[in-house]
Design a protein around this motif. Structure first.
Motif, PDB file in Angstrom:
ATOM      1  N   LEU A  15      48.145  70.726  56.038  1.00 18.79           N
ATOM      2  CA  LEU A  15      48.012  69.285  55.808  1.00 18.79           C
ATOM      3  C   LEU A  15      46.980  68.633  56.716  1.00 18.79           C
ATOM      4  O   LEU A  15      46.222  67.753  56.283  1.00 18.79           O
ATOM      5  N   PHE A  16      46.944  69.055  57.969  1.00 19.55           N
ATOM      6  CA  PHE A  16      46.133  68.338  58.958  1.00 19.55           C
ATOM      7  C   PHE A  16      44.961  69.155  59.502  1.00 19.55           C
ATOM      8  O   PHE A  16      44.352  68.765  60.503  1.00 19.55           O
ATOM      9  N   ALA A  17      44.633  70.261  58.846  1.00 20.62           N
ATOM     10  CA  ALA A  17      43.550  71.121  59.334  1.00 20.62           C
ATOM     11  C   ALA A  17      42.235  70.377  59.547  1.00 20.62           C
ATOM     12  O   ALA A  17      41.580  70.546  60.594  1.00 20.62           O
ATOM     13  N   PRO A  18      41.784  69.532  58.600  1.00 20.59           N
ATOM     14  CA  PRO A  18      40.503  68.835  58.828  1.00 20.59           C
ATOM     15  C   PRO A  18      40.499  67.943  60.058  1.00 20.59           C
ATOM     16  O   PRO A  18      39.425  67.671  60.629  1.00 20.59           O
ATOM     17  N   LEU A  19      41.677  67.488  60.474  1.00 24.59           N
ATOM     18  CA  LEU A  19      41.761  66.623  61.648  1.00 24.59           C
ATOM     19  C   LEU A  19      41.876  67.422  62.948  1.00 24.59           C
ATOM     20  O   LEU A  19      41.630  66.876  64.032  1.00 24.59           O
ATOM     21  N   LEU A  20      42.249  68.699  62.842  1.00 24.64           N
ATOM     22  CA  LEU A  20      42.520  69.511  64.030  1.00 24.64           C
ATOM     23  C   LEU A  20      41.349  70.400  64.433  1.00 24.64           C
ATOM     24  O   LEU A  20      41.313  70.858  65.576  1.00 24.64           O
ATOM     25  N   VAL A  21      40.427  70.651  63.518  1.00 23.01           N
ATOM     26  CA  VAL A  21      39.354  71.607  63.814  1.00 23.01           C
ATOM     27  C   VAL A  21      38.394  71.016  64.860  1.00 23.01           C
ATOM     28  O   VAL A  21      38.006  69.859  64.769  1.00 23.01           O
ATOM     29  N   PRO A  22      38.007  71.819  65.862  1.00 20.59           N
ATOM     30  CA  PRO A  22      37.082  71.322  66.882  1.00 20.59           C
ATOM     31  C   PRO A  22      35.622  71.305  66.432  1.00 20.59           C
ATOM     32  O   PRO A  22      34.791  70.621  67.041  1.00 20.59           O
ATOM     33  N   HIS A  23      35.290  72.077  65.371  1.00 25.95           N
ATOM     34  CA  HIS A  23      33.913  72.148  64.879  1.00 25.95           C
ATOM     35  C   HIS A  23      33.918  72.089  63.357  1.00 25.95           C
ATOM     36  O   HIS A  23      34.927  72.374  62.713  1.00 25.95           O
ATOM     37  N   ASP A  24      32.769  71.739  62.803  1.00 27.86           N
ATOM     38  CA  ASP A  24      32.612  71.750  61.359  1.00 27.86           C
ATOM     39  C   ASP A  24      32.671  73.198  60.867  1.00 27.86           C
ATOM     40  O   ASP A  24      31.850  74.021  61.285  1.00 27.86           O
ATOM     41  N   PRO A  25      33.614  73.544  59.991  1.00 25.02           N
ATOM     42  CA  PRO A  25      33.752  74.945  59.572  1.00 25.02           C
ATOM     43  C   PRO A  25      32.586  75.465  58.744  1.00 25.02           C
ATOM     44  O   PRO A  25      32.426  76.684  58.595  1.00 25.02           O
ATOM     45  N   LEU A  26      31.753  74.583  58.209  1.00 30.16           N
ATOM     46  CA  LEU A  26      30.607  75.005  57.398  1.00 30.16           C
ATOM     47  C   LEU A  26      29.278  74.897  58.132  1.00 30.16           C
ATOM     48  O   LEU A  26      28.256  75.377  57.633  1.00 30.16           O
ATOM     49  N   ALA A  27      29.290  74.280  59.310  1.00 29.81           N
ATOM     50  CA  ALA A  27      28.036  74.070  60.049  1.00 29.81           C
ATOM     51  C   ALA A  27      27.568  75.377  60.686  1.00 29.81           C
ATOM     52  O   ALA A  27      28.328  76.040  61.395  1.00 29.81           O
ATOM     53  N   ARG A  63      29.082  80.009  62.850  1.00 27.08           N
ATOM     54  CA  ARG A  63      30.176  79.099  62.484  1.00 27.08           C
ATOM     55  C   ARG A  63      31.424  79.429  63.300  1.00 27.08           C
ATOM     56  O   ARG A  63      31.709  80.607  63.559  1.00 27.08           O
ATOM     57  N   ASP A  64      32.151  78.405  63.674  1.00 30.38           N
ATOM     58  CA  ASP A  64      33.346  78.573  64.500  1.00 30.38           C
ATOM     59  C   ASP A  64      34.456  79.251  63.697  1.00 30.38           C
ATOM     60  O   ASP A  64      34.930  78.720  62.686  1.00 30.38           O
ATOM     61  N   VAL A  65      34.886  80.424  64.126  1.00 30.81           N
ATOM     62  CA  VAL A  65      35.891  81.192  63.400  1.00 30.81           C
ATOM     63  C   VAL A  65      37.240  80.472  63.407  1.00 30.81           C
ATOM     64  O   VAL A  65      37.957  80.455  62.399  1.00 30.81           O
ATOM     65  N   PHE A  66      37.608  79.866  64.534  1.00 29.94           N
ATOM     66  CA  PHE A  66      38.890  79.148  64.602  1.00 29.94           C
ATOM     67  C   PHE A  66      38.944  78.029  63.571  1.00 29.94           C
ATOM     68  O   PHE A  66      39.946  77.873  62.861  1.00 29.94           O
ATOM     69  N   SER A  67      37.883  77.255  63.471  1.00 30.93           N
ATOM     70  CA  SER A  67      37.854  76.152  62.510  1.00 30.93           C
ATOM     71  C   SER A  67      37.940  76.666  61.084  1.00 30.93           C
ATOM     72  O   SER A  67      38.640  76.090  60.240  1.00 30.93           O
ATOM     73  N   ARG A  68      37.263  77.762  60.807  1.00 33.26           N
ATOM     74  CA  ARG A  68      37.281  78.313  59.445  1.00 33.26           C
ATOM     75  C   ARG A  68      38.653  78.903  59.102  1.00 33.26           C
ATOM     76  O   ARG A  68      39.147  78.759  57.981  1.00 33.26           O
ATOM     77  N   VAL A  69      39.269  79.568  60.068  1.00 38.28           N
ATOM     78  CA  VAL A  69      40.605  80.125  59.831  1.00 38.28           C
ATOM     79  C   VAL A  69      41.611  79.003  59.584  1.00 38.28           C
ATOM     80  O   VAL A  69      42.467  79.093  58.691  1.00 38.28           O
ATOM     81  N   LEU A  70      41.515  77.932  60.353  1.00 40.26           N
ATOM     82  CA  LEU A  70      42.464  76.827  60.218  1.00 40.26           C
ATOM     83  C   LEU A  70      42.272  76.095  58.893  1.00 40.26           C
ATOM     84  O   LEU A  70      43.254  75.790  58.196  1.00 40.26           O
ATOM     85  N   VAL A  71      41.034  75.830  58.527  1.00 43.50           N
ATOM     86  CA  VAL A  71      40.765  75.135  57.271  1.00 43.50           C
ATOM     87  C   VAL A  71      41.165  76.004  56.072  1.00 43.50           C
ATOM     88  O   VAL A  71      41.623  75.502  55.045  1.00 43.50           O
TER      89      VAL A  71
END
Length: 290
Positions: free
Chosen positions: A42-54, A77-85
Motif C-alpha cells: 500500500l505505501f511502497a511509493p511513500l517509503l522508497v528512498p530512491h526512484d525505482p526507475l531512475a 537503480r536502487d535495489v531496495f526501492s525496486r524490491v519494495l515497489v
C-alpha cells in the motif's frame, strides 16, 4: 444495557481468535508478516528512498551501503526501492488472480455439486484433464497467446487456479445438498439460487478461504516465474521475477546482492502465505486443532 446476541457472538469469536493466536507463535508470525506485506504494497511509493526507475550509471553495481541498503543493479537503480515497489505489483497479481478464480470456481463447483447430472460428470472429467497438464506450462502458453501484460498474467493465473476451487466447492456442496437445513429451505419455498447463495456457499467459505491463502503463494511464484522467463511483466517494471532474472546474470561475477534480495523477498512472501494458510485452517476448522 442489554447486549445483543450478535455482539455476544462477535465477542466469542474474537476471544477464540485471541486464544488460538496466543497458543501458537507461528500464527502470530504469519499474521505479522502478512500485515507487513500489505503495508509495503500500500505505501511502497511513500517509503522508497530512491526512484525505482531512475538510472545512475556512475553508481552501477554498488554493493549494499548506507546510501543503497540493498546495493544497486547494472543501471545504478536502487535495489531496495525496486524490491519494495515490486511488492505492490506482485500482491496485485496474486490477489487479483486468486480472487477471480475463487469466486468463479466456487460458483461453478457449487452449481455442479448441487444439481449433479451429466453436466457435472462431463465438467468434472474436463477439470481432471486440465489438472493433468503442468499448470505452469499451461500459464506460459496462455500468456504467450494473449501477450505480455499484467492483466494477462492475472487472467492466466486465475484460469489455472480454477480447478482447485471447482473441485473443492463441488465436493463440499455435494455433501451438504441433502442436509436438514437445505431440505427445510426447500420446504419453506426457497429457490435453487437462494439455497446456493444463502444456505450452501456461506457454509463452505472456510475451506475456500484456506485454499485461497495457499494459492496466493503459488500465484506469486507463478507470476515471478513467468517474468523470470521473459513471458510475464515487461522490464523496466519492478517485479520480483524480473529482478531475480536480472540479478542472476551477476552471480558468477560476484555482485550477489542484485540477485539475493529479490529472491529473499519472493521466498518470504511464499513462506508467509503458507504459514497464513495453516493459521486460517486452525482458526476456521476447529477439527484441525490439537
Amino acid at each position: 444495557m442489554a447486549i445483543s446476541h450478535s455482539s455476544l457472538r462477535l465477542r466469542d469469536r474474537l476471544s477464540t481468535l485471541g486464544y488460538i493466536l496466543s497458543e501458537n507463535r507461528l500464527h502470530q508470525v504469519a499474521f505479522g508478516l502478512f500485515a507487513l506485506l500489505i503495508l509495503a504494497a500500500l505505501f511502497a511509493p511513500l517509503l522508497v528512498p530512491h526512484d525505482p526507475l531512475a538510472t545512475n550509471p556512475q553508481d552501477a553495481l554498488t554493493p549494499p551501503s548506507a546510501t543503497y541498503w540493498f546495493g544497486t543493479d547494472q543501471l545504478g537503480r536502487d535495489v531496495f526501492s525496486r524490491v519494495l515497489v515490486a511488492t505492490r505489483l506482485d500482491m496485485l497479481i496474486a490477489f487479483g488472480a486468486v480472487g477471480i478464480s475463487c469466486v468463479v470456481g466456487s460458483l461453478i463447483g457449487a452449481v455442479l455439486g448441487y444439481f449433479g447430472g451429466v453436466v457435472d460428470t462431463v465438467t468434472s472429467r474436463f477439470v481432471d484433464v486440465l489438472m493433468a497438464f503442468p499448470l505452469f506450462v499451461l500459464a506460459m502458453a496462455m500468456v504467450a497467446a494473449l501477450g505480455n501484460s499484467v492483466m494477462n498474467v492475472i487472467y492466466a493465473t486465475a484460469i489455472i487456479n480454477l480447478p482447485f476451487y471447482v473441485r473443492l466447492a463441488r465436493a463440499e456442496v455435494n455433501v451438504r445438498r441433502n442436509m436438514g437445513y437445505v431440505e427445510a429451505a426447500r420446504v419453506g419455498g426457497s429457490g435453487h439460487a437462494r439455497i446456493l447463495l444463502v444456505f450452501l456457499l456461506p457454509n463452505i467459505l472456510s475451506p475456500l478461504v484456506i485454499q485461497a491463502s495457499v494459492n496466493l503463494g503459488w500465484a506469486v511464484l507463478n507470476a515471478a516465474g513467468l517474468s523470470f522467463l521473459g513471458m510475464g511483466v515487461r522490464p523496466p517494471t519492478a517485479e520480483w521475477g524480473i529482478l531475480v532474472a536480472e540479478g542472476a546474470r551477476f552471480i558468477a561475477s560476484g555482485q550477489w546482492w542484485v540477485f539475493l534480495f529479490p529472491s529473499l523477498m519472493l521466498m518470504l512472501a511464499v513462506f508467509t502465505f503458507n504459514l497464513l494458510g495453516d493459521a486460517l485452517r486452525d482458526i476456521l476448522d476447529p477439527r484441525s486443532r490439537t
